[in-house]
Structure formats: structure tokens, C-alpha cells
Motif scaffolding. Structure first.
Motif, PDB file in Angstrom:
ATOM      1  N   THR A  37       0.567  -1.247  -0.044  1.00  0.00           N
ATOM      2  CA  THR A  37      -0.003  -0.187   0.022  1.00  0.00           C
ATOM      3  C   THR A  37       0.920   1.341  -0.060  1.00  0.00           C
ATOM      4  O   THR A  37       0.575   2.153  -0.566  1.00  0.00           O
ATOM      5  CB  THR A  37      -0.858  -0.109   1.106  1.00  0.00           C
ATOM      6  N   MET A  38       1.867   1.274   0.765  1.00  0.00           N
ATOM      7  CA  MET A  38       2.791   2.394   0.821  1.00  0.00           C
ATOM      8  C   MET A  38       3.540   2.713  -0.453  1.00  0.00           C
ATOM      9  O   MET A  38       3.526   3.722  -0.866  1.00  0.00           O
ATOM     10  CB  MET A  38       4.131   2.033   1.847  1.00  0.00           C
ATOM     11  N   TYR A  39       3.807   1.360  -1.296  1.00  0.00           N
ATOM     12  CA  TYR A  39       4.301   1.496  -2.626  1.00  0.00           C
ATOM     13  C   TYR A  39       3.287   2.453  -3.522  1.00  0.00           C
ATOM     14  O   TYR A  39       3.390   3.233  -4.197  1.00  0.00           O
ATOM     15  CB  TYR A  39       4.722   0.254  -3.331  1.00  0.00           C
ATOM     16  N   VAL A  40       1.905   1.766  -3.537  1.00  0.00           N
ATOM     17  CA  VAL A  40       0.901   2.405  -4.237  1.00  0.00           C
ATOM     18  C   VAL A  40       0.738   3.949  -3.849  1.00  0.00           C
ATOM     19  O   VAL A  40       0.533   4.641  -4.881  1.00  0.00           O
ATOM     20  CB  VAL A  40      -0.471   1.625  -4.018  1.00  0.00           C
ATOM     21  N   VAL A  41       0.904   4.226  -2.873  1.00  0.00           N
ATOM     22  CA  VAL A  41       0.548   5.625  -2.419  1.00  0.00           C
ATOM     23  C   VAL A  41       1.885   6.629  -2.805  1.00  0.00           C
ATOM     24  O   VAL A  41       1.671   7.492  -3.279  1.00  0.00           O
ATOM     25  CB  VAL A  41       0.251   5.778  -0.919  1.00  0.00           C
ATOM     26  N   LYS A  44       7.223   4.833  -4.410  1.00  0.00           N
ATOM     27  CA  LYS A  44       8.718   4.487  -4.202  1.00  0.00           C
ATOM     28  C   LYS A  44       8.958   3.084  -4.385  1.00  0.00           C
ATOM     29  O   LYS A  44       8.301   2.290  -3.783  1.00  0.00           O
ATOM     30  CB  LYS A  44       9.132   4.875  -2.869  1.00  0.00           C
ATOM     31  N   ASP A  45       9.891   2.707  -5.384  1.00  0.00           N
ATOM     32  CA  ASP A  45      10.334   1.321  -5.621  1.00  0.00           C
ATOM     33  C   ASP A  45      10.674   0.447  -4.544  1.00  0.00           C
ATOM     34  O   ASP A  45      10.576  -0.842  -4.431  1.00  0.00           O
ATOM     35  CB  ASP A  45      11.105   1.164  -6.597  1.00  0.00           C
ATOM     36  N   GLU A  46      11.168   1.117  -3.424  1.00  0.00           N
ATOM     37  CA  GLU A  46      11.712   0.575  -2.141  1.00  0.00           C
ATOM     38  C   GLU A  46      10.707  -0.428  -1.507  1.00  0.00           C
ATOM     39  O   GLU A  46      10.912  -1.395  -1.004  1.00  0.00           O
ATOM     40  CB  GLU A  46      12.374   1.592  -1.180  1.00  0.00           C
ATOM     41  N   TYR A  47       9.459   0.213  -1.581  1.00  0.00           N
ATOM     42  CA  TYR A  47       8.270  -0.281  -0.758  1.00  0.00           C
ATOM     43  C   TYR A  47       7.679  -1.724  -1.732  1.00  0.00           C
ATOM     44  O   TYR A  47       7.435  -2.618  -1.223  1.00  0.00           O
ATOM     45  CB  TYR A  47       7.071   0.458  -0.660  1.00  0.00           C
ATOM     46  N   LEU A  48       7.782  -1.663  -2.842  1.00  0.00           N
ATOM     47  CA  LEU A  48       7.611  -2.759  -3.952  1.00  0.00           C
ATOM     48  C   LEU A  48       8.342  -3.775  -3.589  1.00  0.00           C
ATOM     49  O   LEU A  48       8.176  -4.952  -3.206  1.00  0.00           O
ATOM     50  CB  LEU A  48       7.570  -2.025  -5.285  1.00  0.00           C
ATOM     51  N   LYS A  49       9.793  -3.510  -3.345  1.00  0.00           N
ATOM     52  CA  LYS A  49      10.725  -4.288  -3.047  1.00  0.00           C
ATOM     53  C   LYS A  49      10.724  -5.235  -1.612  1.00  0.00           C
ATOM     54  O   LYS A  49      10.926  -6.453  -1.807  1.00  0.00           O
ATOM     55  CB  LYS A  49      12.264  -3.793  -3.195  1.00  0.00           C
ATOM     56  N   PRO A 122      -1.141  -1.559 -10.037  1.00  0.00           N
ATOM     57  CA  PRO A 122      -0.492  -1.521  -8.753  1.00  0.00           C
ATOM     58  C   PRO A 122      -1.911  -1.639  -7.646  1.00  0.00           C
ATOM     59  O   PRO A 122      -1.970  -2.157  -6.657  1.00  0.00           O
ATOM     60  CB  PRO A 122       0.491  -0.698  -8.539  1.00  0.00           C
ATOM     61  N   LYS A 123      -2.800  -0.698  -7.927  1.00  0.00           N
ATOM     62  CA  LYS A 123      -3.925  -0.424  -7.015  1.00  0.00           C
ATOM     63  C   LYS A 123      -4.753  -1.848  -7.020  1.00  0.00           C
ATOM     64  O   LYS A 123      -5.272  -1.988  -5.987  1.00  0.00           O
ATOM     65  CB  LYS A 123      -4.995   0.550  -7.893  1.00  0.00           C
ATOM     66  N   LEU A 124      -4.929  -2.375  -8.303  1.00  0.00           N
ATOM     67  CA  LEU A 124      -5.898  -3.696  -8.093  1.00  0.00           C
ATOM     68  C   LEU A 124      -4.968  -4.653  -7.628  1.00  0.00           C
ATOM     69  O   LEU A 124      -5.628  -5.507  -6.578  1.00  0.00           O
ATOM     70  CB  LEU A 124      -6.116  -3.965  -9.729  1.00  0.00           C
ATOM     71  N   LYS A 445      19.162 -14.392  -0.143  1.00  0.00           N
ATOM     72  CA  LYS A 445      18.913 -14.161  -1.470  1.00  0.00           C
ATOM     73  C   LYS A 445      19.180 -12.404  -1.443  1.00  0.00           C
ATOM     74  O   LYS A 445      19.900 -11.901  -2.742  1.00  0.00           O
ATOM     75  CB  LYS A 445      17.775 -14.290  -2.311  1.00  0.00           C
ATOM     76  N   GLY A 446      18.739 -11.832  -0.471  1.00  0.00           N
ATOM     77  CA  GLY A 446      18.909 -10.429  -0.478  1.00  0.00           C
ATOM     78  C   GLY A 446      17.389  -9.722  -1.259  1.00  0.00           C
ATOM     79  O   GLY A 446      17.077 -10.515  -2.022  1.00  0.00           O
ATOM     80  N   PRO A 447      17.105  -8.544  -1.010  1.00  0.00           N
ATOM     81  CA  PRO A 447      16.262  -7.723  -1.614  1.00  0.00           C
ATOM     82  C   PRO A 447      16.137  -7.582  -3.026  1.00  0.00           C
ATOM     83  O   PRO A 447      15.288  -7.266  -3.853  1.00  0.00           O
ATOM     84  CB  PRO A 447      16.005  -6.493  -0.764  1.00  0.00           C
ATOM     85  N   ASP A 448      17.515  -7.426  -3.592  1.00  0.00           N
ATOM     86  CA  ASP A 448      17.828  -7.148  -5.068  1.00  0.00           C
ATOM     87  C   ASP A 448      17.812  -8.392  -5.971  1.00  0.00           C
ATOM     88  O   ASP A 448      18.352  -8.405  -6.967  1.00  0.00           O
ATOM     89  CB  ASP A 448      19.165  -6.310  -5.105  1.00  0.00           C
ATOM     90  N   HIS A 449      17.634  -9.539  -5.298  1.00  0.00           N
ATOM     91  CA  HIS A 449      17.735 -10.933  -6.100  1.00  0.00           C
ATOM     92  C   HIS A 449      16.975 -11.008  -7.325  1.00  0.00           C
ATOM     93  O   HIS A 449      17.541 -11.300  -8.561  1.00  0.00           O
ATOM     94  CB  HIS A 449      17.448 -11.875  -5.048  1.00  0.00           C
TER      95      HIS A 449
END
Length: 472
Positions: A37-41, A44-49, A122-124, A445-449
Motif C-alpha cells: 500500500t505504501m508503494y501504491v501511495v 517508491k520502488d523500495e516499498y515494492l521491493k 498496482p492499485k488492483l 538472496k537479499g532484496p535485490d535478487h
């Protein structure tokens, strides 16, 4: 080793192990929904990650929860068939709704969430995750509706030796249901927050941390969720314990180690040990006034002890032992409450020491170690809480209606139960080791895998198969 004790141990083992993953999946699912939700609002790609990375941990807990839940259901037919016959007309409706509505909704939208990252907006997509979170909570609601009937039977009549439902709405209006539901969901929220916090702390303790800001922000979100959950779980737990004073006074007295009636005001026992065979306390440390405040919200009022309650139960239901396992209940309650308070303090102090002006926590390894070790505290607190809920009902499976001895399957043997106990123990041990290893693997694996894999796939797609680079 009797049939009853082995059957009880097996059900306890399967239930406790399954309940490791119920609040785990509900809580982490909520945190993932918040992150997405923070990514949608914010865009910022970091929240998607974050949503994708911690979503993998959530999926592991969900998968193991489903497997262990199926195993647990076998118990009703294997070892507790007489109990199933007695409550089958009551349990059929809520458990059917849980399976046909809540679980199917949960699994369907979880599948949509997993496979439609690049296919829908992303909203859906985030709506899918919120539906999963709602459905998992509804699943808990219907299961707790069945459990609350065991604690406080309502909306039934007895026909031909079986409990028959007379009012489905009475089952949902059962006050015990909403005490349990509030407590369980609040516990799941704090579990999700603490797990994200603790795993992030462990990652930050590594010598070479890939993308430390990712884990710092994840840790901060986890602390915020854990703080909200801790306040909610202490509030819900307090309301539930107050209700026990009237609904299940023996359970309440056992959690406080009270064999004799207290004076007015009632003192709270900080630590103690009981002689369960002699029905008396061996030693203990009391704090004046506190039990009256906890039970009645005022510094006055007495609490009835187990000896007096047992006499009343003998008159009402007949002569048998109504004393639950006092030492287990007494210390389980304190473990639950103690770890709940600890998680509240850790959340508060963690947020204080990670504020922007002075992020002391990230510079002190011992603080990170405390947060990391706190990863395990929700599992201990949740387990202790269920021990209080279920063992405190002894000797009943359905309070006041059906006893444990009446509930056991008539055709099981000690040999079959011992064998199945060993098999289940080995199975759960294997599943547990697999679960931990997979979580460690995902963290490694890390967040950038995912981005690295996509980049490799893009490069591979551009290479001419007859170019010399294809053979390097």
C-alpha cells in the motif's frame, strides 16, 4: 502412558505446531499488505521491493500452515471420534463456512497476488493482498466460533446424547468468540511486526549487508506494527481474563495459583509453586491490591479459590477431579503476559532509538541482537496463551457438557497412538527444519535478487546464440 494422555499429547503437538504458523501468516500478510500500500501511495520502488521480499517469507508460512492444518484435522476422526459425534452438528456449520468461503477466498486471491504482478495495475494488485489478509482473519473467526462453543456453549440443545444447534446467530453472538478473536488477531499483528523486525535485525548484524537501508526501513515498519499489536493484545487479553472471573472461575483461579479464597483486597501472586496433589500452594510472593485491580479495575474485591470452586462443581456436575494443571497454567500465563509486555517495551524503545535525529540502535550490535532474538518471543507467547485457554478447561472438552474421557475414540490403542505420535513428531521436525532452512535461504538472496535475475534474463535474451559471447 494411557490412551487419554497419548491422545491429548498428540492433539496438543499438532495444534501447537499448526498455531506457530497461523499468527505468523496472518501477521506477515498484514505487514506485506501495508508495504505494498505504501508503494501504491508513494510510488517508491523500495516499498515494492519490501512487499515482494517479505511476501516470500509470508508464502512459506502460509504453505506450512495449510499442511499442518490438514494434519490437525485428522485428529478428530482418529482419536476423538466420540467428541466429533457429540459436537458434529454444532461444528459442521462454522467449519464448512471456513473451508468453503474463507479459505477458498484466501487461496484464490493469494494465487492472483502471486502471478499478476505485471498483469494488473498496482492499485488492483494490492487489493488482492488485502483480501487475503481479510480472508485469513475470517478463517480464524470461523474456527474460533467452534472453539468458543467449547469454552462457553450457547445456541444448542441436547438430543439423543448429542449437541444440536438451535441458533447459528447465538454461536456468532457468543461473547467468548469475540474475546478470543480479538486476542488472536491482535497476537497475529504483533507476531508479524516482531518477525519482520527480528529478521531485519539479523540481516543488519551481518558483516556485509546488501542494501542496509532496506532492512532499516523494514525494521521500522515492523516496530510500528508490533507496537500497535502489542497494545491491542494486552487490551484484548485483559478483557478476556476479566470475563473468566464469571465464565470459568476455575481457570482464572488456576492462572493465579489460588487454592483458597483471597481476602479483600486480593493480592496478586508474582511467582509461586503449587503442590497439585495436595491442592495447596508450597511457596509464593504476593503483591497487595494488584489482583483486585486486574480482576475488577478497582483496589477492592476478593477472588474465589479453586478449593471452593471445586466443591461447587462437584455439586453441579458430579464427583470427579475438576482441578486443572495449576503449575502449567500459572507459569504459562506469566510467560504469555511477560513476553507480551517485553514486545511492547521492545517496540517502544526500538522506535525511540531509530528516530531520525539519533539512530543509536543501528550502531549498537547488542541492541540488534535483542531485536533479533525477539523473533522467537511471539511463538512462545502464542503457545503459552493457547495452553492457558485449552488446559484451563480441564476436565472438559465442551465446558460443562462433555469431558475429555468421554471424547476419546473407543477403538484406538496405546500402540497405535504411540506410533502415530512418533510419526507426527518426526514429520513436524522435518517440516520445521525445512521451513527454517527456506527462510534462511530467502533472506540470503537479499532484496535485490529478483532484479539481478531479471537483468540476467534480459542480457540472455539479447545475446545472439551464434555470437562468441554465448559460449563464454
Amino acid at each position: 502412558m494411557s490412551i487419554v494422555s497419548l491422545a491429548r499429547f498428540q492433539f496438543a503437538m499438532t495444534t501447537i505446531y499448526h498455531f506457530f504458523f497461523v499468527p505468523f501468516s496472518i501477521g506477515t500478510g498484514l505487514v506485506v499488505a501495508i508495504m505494498e500500500t505504501m508503494y501504491v501511495v508513494t510510488k517508491k520502488d523500495e516499498y515494492l521491493k519490501m512487499a515482494k521480499f517479505w511476501g516470500n517469507i509470508f508464502l512459506l508460512s502460509f504453505a506450512v500452515g495449510v499442511v499442518t492444518g490438514i494434519i490437525q484435522e485428522f485428529q478428530f476422526g482418529m482419536n476423538w471420534s466420540d467428541y466429533s459425534r457429540f459436537v458434529g452438528d454444532i461444528f459442521g456449520a462454522p467449519l464448512a463456512v471456513e473451508a468453503l468461503l474463507a479459505f477458498f477466498m484466501e487461496s484464490t486471491f493469494l494465487g492472483l497476488w502471486i502471478f499478476t504482478w505485471k498483469m494488473v495495475s498496482p492499485k488492483l494488485h494490492v487489493i488482492f493482498m488485502w483480501i487475503v489478509t481479510l480472508a485469513s482473519s475470517l478463517s480464524a473467526l470461523w474456527i474460533l466460533a467452534a472453539n468458543s462453543f467449547m469454552q462457553h456453549p450457547t445456541g444448542y440443545t441436547i438430543k439423543n446424547g448429542h449437541a444440536v444447534m438451535t441458533s447459528f446467530s447465538a454461536l456468532l453472538k457468543n461473547p467468548q468468540l469475540w474475546y478470543e478473536f480479538g486476542h488472536v488477531i491482535a497476537g497475529a499483528i504483533v507476531t508479524g511486526g516482531i518477525i519482520i523486525t527480528g529478521l531485519s535485525a539479523f540481516q543488519l548484524l551481518k558483516k556485509k549487508v546488501e542494501n542496509p537501508e532496506f532492512y532499516k526501513k523494514s525494521l521500522h515498519i515492523g516496530l510500528l506494527v508490533a507496537l500497535f499489536g502489542s497494545i491491542a493484545v494486552l487490551t484484548a487479553g485483559d478483557l478476556q481474563m476479566k470475563a473468566l472471573v464469571k465464565e470459568q472461575p476455575m481457570k482464572f483461579a488456576a492462572t493465579e495459583g489460588l487454592y483458597k479464597n483471597t481476602g479483600d483486597p486480593a493480592s496478586w501472586t508474582l511467582v509461586a509453586w503449587a503442590n497439585e496433589n495436595g491442592h495447596k500452594r508450597v511457596w509464593g510472593i504476593d503483591v497487595p491490591y494488584v489482583l483486585s485491580i486486574l480482576a475488577y479495575d478497582k483496589p477492592s474485591g476478593s477472588v474465589e479459590g479453586m478449593n471452593a470452586i471445586n466443591k461447587q462443581l462437584v455439586k453441579e456436575y458430579g464427583k470427579q477431579n475438576y482441578y486443572p494443571p495449576v503449575n502449567t497454567l500459572f507459569w504459562s500465563f506469566r510467560i504469555m503476559a511477560g513476553f507480551g509486555t517485553l514486545m511492547l517495551l521492545v517496540s517502544l524503545l526500538g522506535l525511540f532509538f531509530t528516530r531520525k535525529k539519533n539512530q543509536l540502535l543501528y550502531r549498537q550490535k547488542w541492541m540488534l541482537w535483542i531485536l533479533g532474538l525477539c523473533t522467537f518471543t511471539p511463538f512462545l507467547a502464542n503457545t503459552a496463551g493457547w495452553l492457558v485457554t485449552e488446559l484451563g478447561r480441564y476436565p472438559w472438552t465442551v465446558y460443562g457438557l462433555f469431558t475429555i474421557k468421554q471424547s476419546v475414540s473407543p477403538n484406538v490403542s496405546v500402540a497405535s497412538l504411540l506410533t502415530s505420535n512418533i510419526v507426527y513428531f518426526l514429520l513436524f521436525t522435518g517440516i520445521g527444519i525445512t521451513m527454517v532452512s527456506l527462510v534462511v535461504r530467502e533472506l540470503g538472496k537479499g532484496p535485490d535478487h529478483e532484479e539481478k535475475v531479471e537483468e540476467q534474463e534480459r542480457k540472455a535474451a539479447k545475446i545472439d546464440p551464434f555470437d562468441k559471447e554465448a559460449f563464454e
